[in-house]
Design an enzyme around this catalytic site. Structure first.
Site, short mmCIF file in Angstrom:
data_model
loop_
_atom_site.label_atom_id
_atom_site.label_comp_id
_atom_site.label_asym_id
_atom_site.label_seq_id
_atom_site.Cartn_x
_atom_site.Cartn_y
_atom_site.Cartn_z
N HIS A 259 18.25 30.50 66.31
CA HIS A 259 17.91 30.74 67.71
C HIS A 259 18.97 31.56 68.48
O HIS A 259 18.74 32.71 68.83
CB HIS A 259 17.71 29.41 68.45
CG HIS A 259 16.73 28.49 67.79
ND1 HIS A 259 15.38 28.75 67.70
CD2 HIS A 259 16.91 27.28 67.19
CE1 HIS A 259 14.78 27.76 67.08
NE2 HIS A 259 15.67 26.85 66.75
O1 RIB Z 1 15.37 25.29 71.06
C1 RIB Z 1 16.50 25.90 70.50
C2 RIB Z 1 17.67 25.79 71.39
O2 RIB Z 1 17.99 24.42 71.60
C3 RIB Z 1 18.96 26.41 70.79
O3 RIB Z 1 19.75 26.90 71.83
C4 RIB Z 1 19.64 25.24 70.14
O4 RIB Z 1 21.06 25.40 70.09
C5 RIB Z 1 19.29 24.14 71.10
O5 RIB Z 1 20.22 24.20 72.16
#
Ligand code: RIB
Ligand code: CA
Length: 330
Positions: A259
């Site tokens: 992500h």
């Molecule tokens: O949904 C993904 C996000 O949530 C990313 O930033 C991960 O690190 C969590 O914070």
């Protein structure tokens, strides 16, 4: 003697200054990789500061984890600020130890950090630094809940006009939610904050699950990172080997989605990504859809375009960039 003038004097490539960024983060293994990608790119990015927020784990742990990553990259010189320890208002903090482990950075065995966290609260740092900056000179990269940014806007609304761009990892639409059937984690932890930020008028680029689920940490990609042979490559391989387990089991995919590094990769090489200007609104009342990002992707309403919504990515190019930059680190 010929007097050089015109093109002859100007044939040197223009020297572009590194883009000033502030990273707001809740490490989190993927946050850590995003930080390392930024720190490995000093010719393009000047990381002014790192500000932590409660999210994946509590604030004390996200701050310790951010310090560990700065030291891993040999950048103990970058100021670290601790921000908000809970969402705005009365909302209870929701964390994600089930994905990231009890420390929030399970996987590698990193030493306890020596970095001193700044005394100033992270929200006050955002207000002060953005308020004193040349308009449009600082890019804010958010990798966790938007609590700090929203709190700073509540304190000093004028900072909205001073931010060059707000590049957010958050939200989901076609990919649906990951912490509820409808909501993505960063937005779900603090939907009110996300609503404030999306209504702020700041130029926003949103990298949601719709794009992050297209960059998977396949075994081959992890092997390339592990084979770098440096400390950062080994640490990243250990981090992602831990955190990907949950998603591989849940989605049955070839690897875990990566992500937060999408935010930094977008700032470094936006041409790797494609998206469009849309309206993104946050559901604040739905019984089943609370915290959902409702994206008017097909333009069926007259809601104002408030975000560049990124939906696709050259995933091979993304991993080439990430791996090549990690190679540069200690
Ligand atoms: O949904 C993904 C996000 O949530 C990313 O930033 C991960 O690190 C969590 O914070
Ligand atoms: Ca995060």
């Amino acid at each position: 003697m010929a007097v050089l003038s015109g093109p002859a004097l100007n044939n040197a490539a223009p020297v572009t200054m590194p883009r000033k960024i502030i990273i707001d983060t809740d490490p989190g293994q993927d946050d850590a990789v995003a930080m390392l990608l930024a720190l490995a790119s000093p010719d393009e990015l000047e990381v002014i500061a790192v500000v932590t927020v409660a999210g994946n784990v509590d604030l004390a742990k996200t701050t310790t984890n951010a310090a560990k990553v700065l030291e891993l990259a040999g950048r103990a010189d970058i100021p670290l600020y601790a921000g908000s320890d809970r969402p705005l208002g009365q909302r209870e903090l929701v964390t994600a130890e089930h994905v990231h482990g009890p420390t929030g950075l399970d996987g590698p065995d990193l030493p306890e950090p020596q970095i001193a966290v700044q005394d100033m609260h992270g929200v006050d740092f955002l207000v002060e630094s953005l308020g004193a900056s040349d308009p449009g000179s600082i890019t804010l990269c958010t990798l966790g809940p938007l609590t700090n940014v929203a709190a700073a806007l509540n304190k000093a609304p004028d900072i909205a006009s001073r931010i060059k761009e707000l590049v957010i990892m958050g939200g989901a639409y076609f990919e649906v939610g990951n912490i509820t059937p409808a909501a993505e984690f960063n937005v779900f932890v603090d939907p009110q904050a996300a609503d404030i930020v999306l209504r702020s008028g700041i130029p926003i680029t949103l990298l949601s699950l719709d794009v992050t689920h297209r960059v998977l940490t396949t075994p081959e990609r992890l092997a390339h990172i592990r084979a770098l042979g440096n400390s950062c490559g080994s640490a990243v391989a250990a981090m992602l080997s831990f955190s990907e387990k949950f998603d591989i089991e849940k989605y049955g995919s070839a690897g875990g989605p990566l992500h937060d590094p999408c935010v930094i990769a977008y700032v470094l090489q936006p041409d790797l990504f494609e998206g469009r200007a849309v309206n993104v609104s946050v559901e604040l009342d739905g019984k089943y859809t609370y915290g959902m990002t409702v994206v008017d992707y097909w333009g069926v309403t007259d809601r104002p375009h408030n975000a560049h919504f990124v939906r696709s990515v050259d995933d091979e190019g993304f991993y080439d960039l990430l791996t090549e930059r990690l190679r540069r680190l200690p």
